[in-house]
Motif scaffolding. Structure first.
Motif, PDB file in Angstrom:
ATOM      1  N   THR A  43       2.134  52.757 105.956  1.00 36.31           N
ATOM      2  CA  THR A  43       2.209  53.884 107.032  1.00 36.31           C
ATOM      3  C   THR A  43       1.215  54.996 106.583  1.00 36.31           C
ATOM      4  OG1 THR A  43       3.853  55.294 105.817  1.00 36.31           O
ATOM      5  CG2 THR A  43       4.710  53.627 106.875  1.00 36.31           C
ATOM      6  N   VAL A  44       1.034  55.817 107.548  1.00 36.38           N
ATOM      7  CA  VAL A  44       0.014  56.829 107.362  1.00 36.38           C
ATOM      8  C   VAL A  44       0.722  57.894 106.287  1.00 36.38           C
ATOM      9  CG1 VAL A  44      -0.971  58.846 108.382  1.00 36.38           C
ATOM     10  CG2 VAL A  44      -1.071  56.910 109.560  1.00 36.38           C
ATOM     11  N   GLU A  45       2.021  58.225 106.345  1.00 36.35           N
ATOM     12  CA  GLU A  45       2.605  58.971 105.600  1.00 36.35           C
ATOM     13  C   GLU A  45       2.664  58.347 104.174  1.00 36.35           C
ATOM     14  OE1 GLU A  45       4.037  57.811 108.365  1.00 36.35           O
ATOM     15  OE2 GLU A  45       4.022  59.434 109.683  1.00 36.35           O
ATOM     16  N   GLY A  46       2.750  57.209 103.875  1.00 32.07           N
ATOM     17  CA  GLY A  46       2.770  56.469 102.586  1.00 32.07           C
ATOM     18  C   GLY A  46       1.282  56.724 101.932  1.00 32.07           C
ATOM     19  N   VAL A  47       0.319  56.575 102.822  1.00 32.80           N
ATOM     20  CA  VAL A  47      -1.168  56.952 102.201  1.00 32.80           C
ATOM     21  C   VAL A  47      -1.291  58.188 101.984  1.00 32.80           C
ATOM     22  CG1 VAL A  47      -3.360  56.727 102.921  1.00 32.80           C
ATOM     23  CG2 VAL A  47      -1.908  54.787 103.470  1.00 32.80           C
ATOM     24  N   GLU A  48      -0.877  58.976 102.757  1.00 30.62           N
ATOM     25  CA  GLU A  48      -1.030  60.467 102.718  1.00 30.62           C
ATOM     26  C   GLU A  48      -0.177  61.011 101.194  1.00 30.62           C
ATOM     27  OE1 GLU A  48       0.160  62.565 106.224  1.00 30.62           O
ATOM     28  OE2 GLU A  48      -1.642  62.051 107.187  1.00 30.62           O
ATOM     29  N   ALA A  49       0.794  60.286 101.087  1.00 24.37           N
ATOM     30  CA  ALA A  49       1.487  60.713  99.745  1.00 24.37           C
ATOM     31  C   ALA A  49       0.970  60.313  98.727  1.00 24.37           C
ATOM     32  CB  ALA A  49       3.111  60.231  99.935  1.00 24.37           C
ATOM     33  N   LYS A  50       0.592  58.854  98.518  1.00 24.62           N
ATOM     34  CA  LYS A  50       0.106  58.211  97.417  1.00 24.62           C
ATOM     35  C   LYS A  50      -1.272  58.971  97.161  1.00 24.62           C
ATOM     36  CE  LYS A  50      -0.842  53.597  95.516  1.00 24.62           C
ATOM     37  NZ  LYS A  50      -0.734  52.119  95.710  1.00 24.62           N
ATOM     38  N   TYR A  51      -2.174  58.827  98.170  1.00 25.24           N
ATOM     39  CA  TYR A  51      -3.548  59.290  97.967  1.00 25.24           C
ATOM     40  C   TYR A  51      -3.943  60.793  97.915  1.00 25.24           C
ATOM     41  CZ  TYR A  51      -4.591  54.415  97.898  1.00 25.24           C
ATOM     42  OH  TYR A  51      -4.595  52.952  97.334  1.00 25.24           O
ATOM     43  N   ALA A 106      -5.657  65.613  94.929  1.00 26.77           N
ATOM     44  CA  ALA A 106      -5.313  66.741  94.661  1.00 26.77           C
ATOM     45  C   ALA A 106      -5.424  66.950  93.030  1.00 26.77           C
ATOM     46  CB  ALA A 106      -3.716  67.203  94.778  1.00 26.77           C
ATOM     47  N   GLY A 107      -5.732  65.730  92.397  1.00 27.84           N
ATOM     48  CA  GLY A 107      -5.874  65.688  90.989  1.00 27.84           C
ATOM     49  C   GLY A 107      -4.402  65.616  90.076  1.00 27.84           C
ATOM     50  N   ASP A 108      -3.627  65.225  90.762  1.00 27.21           N
ATOM     51  CA  ASP A 108      -2.002  65.012  90.222  1.00 27.21           C
ATOM     52  C   ASP A 108      -1.905  63.741  89.786  1.00 27.21           C
ATOM     53  OD1 ASP A 108      -1.645  67.857  90.707  1.00 27.21           O
ATOM     54  OD2 ASP A 108      -0.746  67.335  92.883  1.00 27.21           O
ATOM     55  N   SER A 109      -2.867  63.088  89.640  1.00 30.61           N
ATOM     56  CA  SER A 109      -2.720  61.520  89.358  1.00 30.61           C
ATOM     57  C   SER A 109      -3.837  61.381  88.368  1.00 30.61           C
ATOM     58  CB  SER A 109      -2.861  60.755  90.618  1.00 30.61           C
ATOM     59  OG  SER A 109      -2.791  59.425  90.160  1.00 30.61           O
ATOM     60  N   TRP A 127     -11.371  55.187  90.106  1.00 30.12           N
ATOM     61  CA  TRP A 127     -11.252  54.908  88.779  1.00 30.12           C
ATOM     62  C   TRP A 127     -10.269  55.731  87.926  1.00 30.12           C
ATOM     63  CZ3 TRP A 127     -12.253  58.948  85.006  1.00 30.12           C
ATOM     64  CH2 TRP A 127     -12.862  59.984  85.310  1.00 30.12           C
ATOM     65  N   TYR A 128      -9.928  55.040  86.811  1.00 33.83           N
ATOM     66  CA  TYR A 128      -9.037  55.959  86.024  1.00 33.83           C
ATOM     67  C   TYR A 128      -9.185  55.482  84.510  1.00 33.83           C
ATOM     68  CZ  TYR A 128      -6.975  51.340  86.879  1.00 33.83           C
ATOM     69  OH  TYR A 128      -6.746  49.959  86.829  1.00 33.83           O
ATOM     70  N   ARG A 129      -8.795  56.283  83.519  1.00 30.16           N
ATOM     71  CA  ARG A 129      -8.778  56.107  82.128  1.00 30.16           C
ATOM     72  C   ARG A 129      -7.814  54.923  81.921  1.00 30.16           C
ATOM     73  NH1 ARG A 129      -9.535  61.637  82.238  1.00 30.16           N
ATOM     74  NH2 ARG A 129     -11.425  62.234  81.473  1.00 30.16           N
ATOM     75  N   VAL A 130      -8.222  53.680  81.246  1.00 23.18           N
ATOM     76  CA  VAL A 130      -7.121  52.596  80.945  1.00 23.18           C
ATOM     77  C   VAL A 130      -6.213  53.181  80.225  1.00 23.18           C
ATOM     78  CG1 VAL A 130      -7.166  50.328  80.172  1.00 23.18           C
ATOM     79  CG2 VAL A 130      -8.943  50.920  81.263  1.00 23.18           C
ATOM     80  N   GLU A 131      -6.324  53.845  79.465  1.00 28.17           N
ATOM     81  CA  GLU A 131      -5.431  54.294  78.349  1.00 28.17           C
ATOM     82  C   GLU A 131      -4.385  54.942  79.245  1.00 28.17           C
ATOM     83  OE1 GLU A 131      -8.709  57.126  76.728  1.00 28.17           O
ATOM     84  OE2 GLU A 131      -8.688  55.093  77.338  1.00 28.17           O
ATOM     85  N   ASP A 132      -4.637  55.817  80.287  1.00 25.91           N
ATOM     86  CA  ASP A 132      -3.670  56.576  80.965  1.00 25.91           C
ATOM     87  C   ASP A 132      -2.588  55.419  82.134  1.00 25.91           C
ATOM     88  OD1 ASP A 132      -4.575  58.883  80.112  1.00 25.91           O
ATOM     89  OD2 ASP A 132      -5.842  59.186  81.815  1.00 25.91           O
ATOM     90  N   GLU A 133      -3.038  54.466  82.276  1.00 24.75           N
ATOM     91  CA  GLU A 133      -2.644  53.518  83.090  1.00 24.75           C
ATOM     92  C   GLU A 133      -2.141  52.117  82.033  1.00 24.75           C
ATOM     93  OE1 GLU A 133      -1.599  53.935  86.226  1.00 24.75           O
ATOM     94  OE2 GLU A 133      -2.129  55.850  86.270  1.00 24.75           O
ATOM     95  N   ALA A 134      -1.978  52.334  80.913  1.00 21.51           N
ATOM     96  CA  ALA A 134      -1.718  51.243  79.754  1.00 21.51           C
ATOM     97  C   ALA A 134      -0.971  50.041  80.321  1.00 21.51           C
ATOM     98  CB  ALA A 134      -1.566  51.715  78.580  1.00 21.51           C
ATOM     99  N   GLU A 135       0.074  50.549  80.965  1.00 24.04           N
ATOM    100  CA  GLU A 135       1.209  49.309  81.356  1.00 24.04           C
ATOM    101  C   GLU A 135       0.615  48.180  82.299  1.00 24.04           C
ATOM    102  OE1 GLU A 135       1.272  52.727  84.368  1.00 24.04           O
ATOM    103  OE2 GLU A 135       1.436  52.547  82.245  1.00 24.04           O
TER     104      GLU A 135
END
Length: 187
Positions: A43-51, A56-59, A78-86
């Motif tokens: 959904t557009v709403e789902g994309v707007e929420a996730k992305y 906004a830099g909150d992820s 891109w992301y730092r791997v240690e921030d998404e280690a799971e």
């Protein structure tokens, strides 16, 4: 003579909220949905929420738009791997390692040789300047996505032979590919 993928001007820019309707369209394209699909992209709403959170830099994830000759053709994040280690269980993560996810959303640009250049230029011209302390870049395609695996190899990634579970798709795996570099970074 027409310019080919090797001659076309590539550029990258941080994703902005105005890109979200286009992102939603790309995520609906069959070639993207097959590899990228998740509930939020339906959904557009789902994309707007996730992305929107990422913009906004909150992820921990930072999304960018890829352009060819000024036309938006896909996205890379891109992301730092240690921030998404799971997402990388039981792996030793070198400090500062960055991972990327890529999708060429515009079907007119798929299979034309852009993937290798887009990934390579993003790594060297965006990540190396943004994250100069980064020792490695990781990418983890579905190993059945032969086109992507070939493009990443051509861009300089090495196939580690390590298959990782896919938390969002328990019946699938992701193949870890890495790129390291020596020498000075671009400043």
């Amino acid at each position: 003579m027409n310019a080919g993928p090797r001659d076309e001007q590539l550029s990258f820019r941080p994703m902005v909220r105005e890109d979200l309707p286009q992102l939603h369209e790309w995520l609906q394209e069959p070639h993207v949905a097959e590899r990228w699909g998740d509930d939020a992209s339906e959904t557009v709403e789902g994309v707007e929420a996730k992305y929107g959170e990422r913009i906004a830099g909150d992820s921990a994830v930072t999304p960018w738009v890829m352009e060819v000759e000024g036309k938006a053709v896909g996205f890379i994040q891109w992301y730092r791997v240690e921030d998404e280690a799971e997402w990388y269980p039981d792996l030793a993560i070198p400090p500062g390692t960055v991972a990327i996810d890529v999708a060429i959303g515009d079907p007119a640009f798929v299979g034309r040789g852009h993937g290798r250049r887009l990934v390579l230029e993003f790594v060297h011209h965006v990540l190396r300047t943004t994250m100069p302390e980064c020792p490695e870049v990781w990418i983890d395609p579905d190993p059945r996505n032969e086109r992507a695996v070939r493009a990443y190899r051509a861009a300089g990634f090495t196939d580690t032979g390590i298959d990782l579970p896919d938390p969002e798709h328990p019946d699938q795996v992701r193949r870890l590919m890495t790129m390291s570099w020596a020498g000075p970074t671009f400043h």
